[in-house]
Enzyme design. Structure first.
Site, PDB file in Angstrom:
ATOM      1  N   MET A   1       0.867  -1.183   0.000  1.00  0.00           N
ATOM      2  CA  MET A   1       0.000   0.000   0.000  1.00  0.00           C
ATOM      3  C   MET A   1       0.891   1.217   0.000  1.00  0.00           C
ATOM      4  O   MET A   1       1.796   1.357   0.818  1.00  0.00           O
ATOM      5  CB  MET A   1      -0.938  -0.029   1.217  1.00  0.00           C
ATOM      6  CG  MET A   1      -1.850   1.193   1.310  1.00  0.00           C
ATOM      7  SD  MET A   1      -2.944   1.383  -0.152  1.00  0.00           S
ATOM      8  CE  MET A   1      -3.142   3.169  -0.142  1.00  0.00           C
ATOM      9  N   GLU A   2       0.575   2.122  -0.916  1.00  0.00           N
ATOM     10  CA  GLU A   2       1.486   3.193  -1.303  1.00  0.00           C
ATOM     11  C   GLU A   2       1.451   4.413  -0.412  1.00  0.00           C
ATOM     12  O   GLU A   2       1.666   5.521  -0.904  1.00  0.00           O
ATOM     13  CB  GLU A   2       1.133   3.623  -2.731  1.00  0.00           C
ATOM     14  CG  GLU A   2      -0.221   4.382  -2.873  1.00  0.00           C
ATOM     15  CD  GLU A   2      -1.414   3.521  -3.251  1.00  0.00           C
ATOM     16  OE1 GLU A   2      -1.331   2.304  -3.056  1.00  0.00           O
ATOM     17  OE2 GLU A   2      -2.419   4.069  -3.726  1.00  0.00           O
TER      18      GLU A   2
ATOM     19  N   HIS B   1       5.366  -0.612  -8.830  1.00  0.00           N
ATOM     20  CA  HIS B   1       3.944  -0.191  -8.765  1.00  0.00           C
ATOM     21  C   HIS B   1       3.747   0.785  -7.600  1.00  0.00           C
ATOM     22  O   HIS B   1       3.190   1.874  -7.778  1.00  0.00           O
ATOM     23  CB  HIS B   1       3.069  -1.444  -8.606  1.00  0.00           C
ATOM     24  CG  HIS B   1       1.601  -1.183  -8.403  1.00  0.00           C
ATOM     25  ND1 HIS B   1       0.667  -1.398  -9.388  1.00  0.00           N
ATOM     26  CD2 HIS B   1       0.897  -0.746  -7.331  1.00  0.00           C
ATOM     27  CE1 HIS B   1      -0.542  -1.085  -8.939  1.00  0.00           C
ATOM     28  NE2 HIS B   1      -0.427  -0.686  -7.687  1.00  0.00           N
ATOM     29  N   GLU B   2       4.223   0.411  -6.423  1.00  0.00           N
ATOM     30  CA  GLU B   2       4.014   1.278  -5.252  1.00  0.00           C
ATOM     31  C   GLU B   2       4.788   2.586  -5.400  1.00  0.00           C
ATOM     32  O   GLU B   2       4.327   3.648  -4.991  1.00  0.00           O
ATOM     33  CB  GLU B   2       4.407   0.557  -3.956  1.00  0.00           C
ATOM     34  CG  GLU B   2       3.681  -0.777  -3.697  1.00  0.00           C
ATOM     35  CD  GLU B   2       2.158  -0.688  -3.733  1.00  0.00           C
ATOM     36  OE1 GLU B   2       1.612   0.414  -3.550  1.00  0.00           O
ATOM     37  OE2 GLU B   2       1.510  -1.719  -3.966  1.00  0.00           O
TER      38      GLU B   2
ATOM     39  N   HIS C   1       2.989   4.998  -7.628  1.00  0.00           N
ATOM     40  CA  HIS C   1       1.868   5.640  -6.939  1.00  0.00           C
ATOM     41  C   HIS C   1       2.272   6.939  -6.240  1.00  0.00           C
ATOM     42  O   HIS C   1       1.427   7.786  -5.986  1.00  0.00           O
ATOM     43  CB  HIS C   1       1.317   4.710  -5.866  1.00  0.00           C
ATOM     44  CG  HIS C   1       0.251   3.785  -6.353  1.00  0.00           C
ATOM     45  ND1 HIS C   1      -0.753   4.184  -7.192  1.00  0.00           N
ATOM     46  CD2 HIS C   1       0.003   2.480  -6.066  1.00  0.00           C
ATOM     47  CE1 HIS C   1      -1.567   3.145  -7.415  1.00  0.00           C
ATOM     48  NE2 HIS C   1      -1.124   2.103  -6.751  1.00  0.00           N
TER      49      HIS C   1
END
Ligand SMILES: [Zn+2]
Length: 867
Positions: free
Chosen positions: A288-289, A321-322, A325
């Site tokens: 979770m970013e 990906h994170e 973000h």
């Protein structure tokens, strides 16, 4: 009349707000409230049962806002009287809110103070507590995305009221704390320590986070990164027991190089002051970013075994990906969760761009084909699919927006757009978008505007079809040869799989001759039928491969001539991506009941025997497994499976290749022969002389092998002896999760009932364990035992949706529905769908899961008997 009605309903919503955050309420607040600042002082004591919070909200109200009731979101316990602009006020909850009367408010600056309490538990609460079974230590972390911030503290819980946060934590003195800001700490009495974090940049409520507990830490210097002060460090936080598994240099390299590369790609400096990463046990998502403090699932970043190629590629994709973000989502945030795709689609697309450049050996676009796009196709071809952009009436329903359409389809259509516009133009548009909305909010329209400006072309048709319309096109090439063998007609056919219309599509075709010569063609098609004149008169065409570079997003199905050629030749294609394109295309034809799964499995087995790329090998095994375990009846599958077991056991005896653990995993779950069982016993119990030399299994794989043994062991005494035997090998280590998972495979009614009951409890076990064990609950061959639970699981879907996190409900439906392949199960699912009382969102997700079962039934009807 319409105007009066709107005003009336808004006034009613402000006076007596419904549960959740309704879109009109959010829009009204965004129009009247500005300059929001939160000061949050939390206090947490061990053993952790709750978090207390002294919350101060400061914000400005415009003239209209000061004259109407103010709705503040909160769903927790009030501990003392509140204060509004210095005056005491009895805050009474209305649904998930407080409603502050206008006479206490003023035009301009306002200040609200609350003293509140929020419960903490292993699951179901915004503050999660993980208790380490080995040493009893507690680790806490917040996770409030998409709509749980107001269960932790009073706030305006909507993404477009960005605020600065001043957060402090009073926690046991031997703990550390990680938050969005830069931390400092001081003693606070005998037993506690107070951690204070610097004021954040403007953030939406879903990105404020903290973690605390007796974490260990490694601090390493980051390379020069625009936006971060020179000499800054990456702090990696983890459980001390994980230290031996931590490859910190690699994590540092990925985060450092990733940030550097992304600064260049986005043309924007890193937006926040620092970066911490926290490895959390039992974390329900891969990551979770949170701005400046990324939380990861421990097991996604660190491995107790030599990681497989697939695990390493997934880890890289997750990290990039994170990191992406931090720009897409954190610097520029969607206005509302209807645009969730904007951050998720970009994060996954850009993550693969980063991986392709930074770690070319990981073959990012091959992984994209194998691991990202199939999930999108599986969902998008069902009546349960939704557009990439999803209307959202209330934030309470934001969970339903999460799924393969935003995570898998959105990056795939972005990749197509990148190719269509050209990478430089695409990046120019992205940069314009980020620069214009820096630290603010934006919607898909803003992105489309920016890209149109960069491209100097109209994207409205593209947006309308790819973002706002559901489903996808099914594409075929129809071609015929004349008497002399040359092509006399050729057309690209496009039809909507479920829905209507056609899509603007740039289709590439690879024309393959009988000797293997290849010629690429490109066809622009935005209609049901597009002629391919370049093919007319072509001689010696053996096969036409659609979408050979895998750039377009559509369901591409081979024509009969081409599929016959592909079945015969796919395994021998030299180029890894093209080989995967062929097998992907053939597998789609299997799923459509157009190609016999036995013929596909035969061809796949040929490829498995030769495949050297370990992750492609694992991907092929997955598809082969679906054919022999699900699509084919046992009498047609048995010989193929026996040959596969022999091939795989043979490969375990060869030189080390990286294929060992995927082979072990496949055999543990699908193997039936004596050799596979001997292997499982050796791995589970640690029998060195029976374990092939390159099979070095970690905790999880040893317990997976144990699951295979338990599924085939009859008496409870024998089962318990096996469990104790394996657990003894891990004395002093936390193996509760692995034990829980392994036991789920035990094939008795009593055990299945016990597991099922535990899935519906919130106190224990952790939610992620329950989700992870669904596969073992549905062990291959146990369908008769688990089928009675299908109807019960569907009855509980609404409860699951309400009480579990984002990804649990779809996983729940998928596991229970797709453990079966017969008409009986399909009838149970259809009865549930026909129930008028079914929640619309559950219905959509159930229609998605139903599709896999319906296909299996159809395929078995068509190819069930030997031919
Ligand atoms: Zn994400």
């Amino acid at each position: 009349m319409l105007f009066a009605l709107t005003v009336f309903s808004l006034a009613a919503q402000l006076q007596d707000p419904a549960p959740g955050i309704a879109a009109p309420l959010a829009q009204r607040r965004a129009a009247t409230i500005s300059s929001v600042r939160y000061d949050l002082a939390f206090r947490i004591e061990a053993p952790v049962k709750h978090a207390d919070c002294e919350a101060t909200l400061r914000f400005a109200l415009d003239e209209a806002g000061a004259k109407e009731p103010l709705v503040v979101d909160f769903d927790g316990e009030v501990r003392a009287r509140a204060q509004v602009n210095g005056a005491a006020w009895e805050a009474v909850r209305v649904a998930d809110h407080f409603v502050v009367p206008p006479h206490l408010l003023r035009n301009g600056e306002n200040e609200l103070r609350f003293s509140v309490r929020s419960p903490a538990a292993p699951a179901g609460t915004p503050l999660t507590v993980y208790r380490d079974a080995a040493d009893g230590a507690e680790y806490c972390y917040t996770l409030v995305v998409p709509a749980d911030a107001h269960r932790l503290y009073p706030c305006f819980d909507q993404p477009d009221l960005k605020a600065t946060f001043d957060v402090s934590l009073r926690i046991p003195k031997d703990w550390s704390a990680i938050g969005n800001g830069v931390a400092s700490s001081a003693e606070d009495g005998e037993a506690q320590r107070r951690w204070t974090f610097s004021t954040t940049k403007p953030l939406p409520t879903y990105l404020m986070a903290f973690a605390c507990g007796p974490f260990a830490k490694i601090e390493s210097p980051l390379p020069a990164i625009p936006g971060i002060e020179q000499g800054s460090t990456l702090r990696t936080w983890f459980r001390e027991s994980e230290r031996k598994n931590l490859d910190e240099p690699t994590l540092l390299r990925m985060h450092g190089e990733g940030l550097q590369w992304l600064c260049g790609y986005f043309g924007e400096p890193y937006p926040f002051d620092k970066l911490d990463i926290v490895l959390l046990p039992g974390f329900p998502y891969g990551g979770m970013e949170h701005a400046g403090a990324i939380f990861y699932r421990e097991k996604a970043l660190s491995f107790d075994h030599e990681p497989t190629a697939g695990e390493l590629a997934r880890r890289s994709a997750l990290v990039y990906h994170e990191l992406s973000h931090q720009w897409f989502g954190n610097l520029v945030t969607m206005r509302w969760f209807d645009d969730l795709w904007l951050k998720e689609g970009f994060a996954t697309f850009v993550a693969h761009e980063a991986m392709a450049v930074l770690e070319p050996e990981k073959k990012a676009w091959l992984r994209f084909l194998q691991r990202v796009k199939p999930r999108a196709y599986e969902v998008d071809a069902t009546p349960g699919t939704v557009p990439v952009f999803q209307e959202l009436a209330n934030l309470a329903d934001a969970k339903s927006a999460y799924g393969p359409i935003v995570y898998n389809k959105a990056p795939a259509v972005l990749r197509e757009l990148d190719d269509r516009l050209g990478s430089a133009t695409f990046r120019d548009g992205v940069h314009r978008f980020l620069a214009k909305h820096r630290f603010g909010n934006a919607s898909w329209r803003d992105l489309a505007d920016a890209l149109q400006q960069a491209a100097k072309s109209d994207l409205s048709r593209w947006s309308e079809r790819w973002l706002l319309s559901p489903s996808l096109p099914r594409v075929r090439v129809a071609w015929e040869r004349g008497a002399d063998g040359s092509v006399v007609s050729a057309r690209v056919l496009q039809e909507a799989v479920d829905g209507q219309g056609t899509w603007p599509l740039r289709v590439e075709l690879l024309v393959v001759g009988s000797g293997g010569a290849m010629r690429p063609l490109r066809v622009e098609c935005d209609g049901a039928e597009t002629k391919v004149d370049e093919l007319i008169g072509a001689k010696d065409v053996a096969c036409i491969v659609p979408n050979p570079r895998d750039v377009a997003y559509a369901q591409f199905l081979p024509d009969a001539t081409s599929s016959a050629w592909m079945l015969a030749h796919a395994a021998g294609i030299e180029d890894a991506l093209l080989r995967a394109v062929l097998f992907g295309c053939l597998f789609e034809a299997v799923r459509e009941a157009e190609v016999d799964p036995a013929a596909f499995a035969e061809s796949a087995l040929d490829a498995i025997a030769r495949e050297r790329d370990a992750d492609t090998h694992a991907w092929m095994l997955d598809m082969f497994g679906t054919c022999v375990m699900r699509y084919l009846p046992e009498e047609r599958a048995v010989e193929l499976r026996e040959r596969a077991e022999e091939t795989l056991l043979g490969q375990l005896g060869e030189a080390k290749s990286g294929r060992e653990l995927p082979i072990l995993r496949w055999l543990s779950r699908n193997g039936k022969g004596a050799g596979a069982m001997r292997l499982c016993r050796a791995v589970a119990l640690g029998v060195a002389e029976d374990t092939p030399p390159h099979v070095v299994a970690g905790k999880e794989d040893r317990f997976a092998a144990l699951a295979a043994l338990l599924a085939r062991t009859d008496t409870e005494a024998d089962q318990e002896a096996l469990v104790e035997n394996v657990r003894a090998a891990f004395a002093g280590q936390d193996v509760e999760r692995e034990t829980f998972l392994a036991r789920a495979a035990i094939g008795t009614e009593a055990n299945k009932q016990r597991c099922f009951d535990s899935y519906l409890r919130l106190d224990a076990p952790p939610e992620q364990w329950a989700q992870d064990s669904l596969g073992n609950f549905h062990w291959p061959g146990q369908a008769p035992l688990t089928k009675p639970f299908l109807a019960r699981a569907l009855e509980k879907a609404q409860w699951v949706k309400a009480n579990r996190r984002i990804f649990f409900m779809p996983a729940w439906l998928d596991a229970f529905v797709n453990a079966h392949a017969d008409a009986d199960a399909l009838a149970i699912v259809d009865a549930a769908i026909a129930n008028d009382g079914l929640d619309q969102d559950v219905k959509k997700k159930l229609l998605q899961s139903r599709d896999g079962l319906a296909r299996a039934v159809r395929i078995r009807e068509r190819f069930g008997s030997a031919r």
